[in-house]
Design a protein around this motif. Structure first.
Motif, PDB file in Angstrom:
ATOM      1  N   PRO A   1      26.134  60.176  47.850  1.00  0.00           N
ATOM      2  CA  PRO A   1      24.904  59.790  48.520  1.00  0.00           C
ATOM      3  C   PRO A   1      24.993  60.012  50.028  1.00  0.00           C
ATOM      4  O   PRO A   1      26.056  59.896  50.624  1.00  0.00           O
ATOM      5  CB  PRO A   1      24.764  58.299  48.200  1.00  0.00           C
ATOM      6  CG  PRO A   1      26.092  57.860  47.729  1.00  0.00           C
ATOM      7  CD  PRO A   1      26.848  59.060  47.263  1.00  0.00           C
ATOM      8  N   ALA A   2      23.871  60.338  50.619  1.00  0.00           N
ATOM      9  CA  ALA A   2      23.795  60.515  52.070  1.00  0.00           C
ATOM     10  C   ALA A   2      23.821  59.149  52.740  1.00  0.00           C
ATOM     11  O   ALA A   2      23.628  58.119  52.104  1.00  0.00           O
ATOM     12  CB  ALA A   2      22.522  61.266  52.427  1.00  0.00           C
TER      13      ALA A   2
ATOM     14  N   ASP B   1      21.348  59.353  46.394  1.00  0.00           N
ATOM     15  CA  ASP B   1      20.321  59.956  47.236  1.00  0.00           C
ATOM     16  C   ASP B   1      19.018  60.019  46.447  1.00  0.00           C
ATOM     17  O   ASP B   1      19.010  60.543  45.351  1.00  0.00           O
ATOM     18  CB  ASP B   1      20.782  61.349  47.670  1.00  0.00           C
ATOM     19  CG  ASP B   1      20.033  61.858  48.874  1.00  0.00           C
ATOM     20  OD1 ASP B   1      19.489  61.031  49.615  1.00  0.00           O
ATOM     21  OD2 ASP B   1      20.000  63.087  49.065  1.00  0.00           O
ATOM     22  N   PRO B   2      17.967  59.413  46.848  1.00  0.00           N
ATOM     23  CA  PRO B   2      17.567  58.860  48.140  1.00  0.00           C
ATOM     24  C   PRO B   2      17.544  57.327  48.192  1.00  0.00           C
ATOM     25  O   PRO B   2      16.876  56.759  49.046  1.00  0.00           O
ATOM     26  CB  PRO B   2      16.141  59.405  48.284  1.00  0.00           C
ATOM     27  CG  PRO B   2      15.592  59.331  46.890  1.00  0.00           C
ATOM     28  CD  PRO B   2      16.786  59.657  45.991  1.00  0.00           C
TER      29      PRO B   2
END
Length: 179
Positions: free
Chosen positions: A19-20, A106-107
């Motif tokens: 994940p970002a 993500d997101p």
């Protein structure tokens, strides 16, 4: 060349599943939401006014932000106390918090927050107004979803005040703009 090809797929897959950051160091965001306030006091029916709560945050580290909030009441709620109708309203709320994010996928991210809140509440009956203010340690949990590169939506629950005779919490839904 064979080694490079054999590492390509696992590296791509790792990039897709990592994940970002929910908030990056140096990132600023501004936003706001509609808060459904729940005021509970011993011996009094719960009051549920609404408030507009704005926020300004800054990423001090990846997935950690400091945040200031400022809000004011939108609607009041009427409760009956010993046969008397009383209008209860949030006059203002202000606070400073540390927010820690945990990217899930993500997101999507979840977060926890802790800090101090100042709030002012008023009650009106028979043309008389009674104001009360307080400051307390606050904490809460929420979730965010990135709608695009600049906008995220959120939903959260925050315990703003937890005193011996009353407590105030809010469920807030809103959006942030990141720049």
């Amino acid at each position: 060349m064979r080694i490079a090809k054999s590492l390509t797929l696992p590296l791509i897959m790792a990039g897709l599943t990592t994940p970002a950051f929910a908030v990056e160091q140096g990132e600023t965001y501004v936003g706001g939401g509609l808060g459904m306030i729940n005021y509970e006091e011993d011996g009094v029916a719960d009051a549920e006014p609404t408030a507009l709560i704005g926020r300004l945050g800054y990423g001090v580290a990846d997935n950690v932000a400091i945040e200031g909030r400022l809000g004011f009441g939108l609607t009041d709620d009427e409760v009956t106390i010993r046969g008397v109708d009383v209008d209860v309203e949030v006059d203002q709320v202000a606070g400073a918090y540390v927010v820690g994010y945990l990217p899930v996928a993500d997101p999507f991210s979840v977060y926890g927050l802790a800090g101090l809140t100042y709030g002012e509440l008023s009650a009106n009956a028979f043309g008389l107004s009674f104001d009360e203010d307080d400051t307390d340690f606050s904490y809460g949990l929420g979730a965010t979803v990135d709608l695009n590169d600049s906008v995220s939506g959120y939903a959260e629950w925050v315990q703003y005040f937890d005193e011996s005779s009353y407590e105030t919490s809010a469920l807030t839904i809103g959006a942030n703009y990141h720049f």
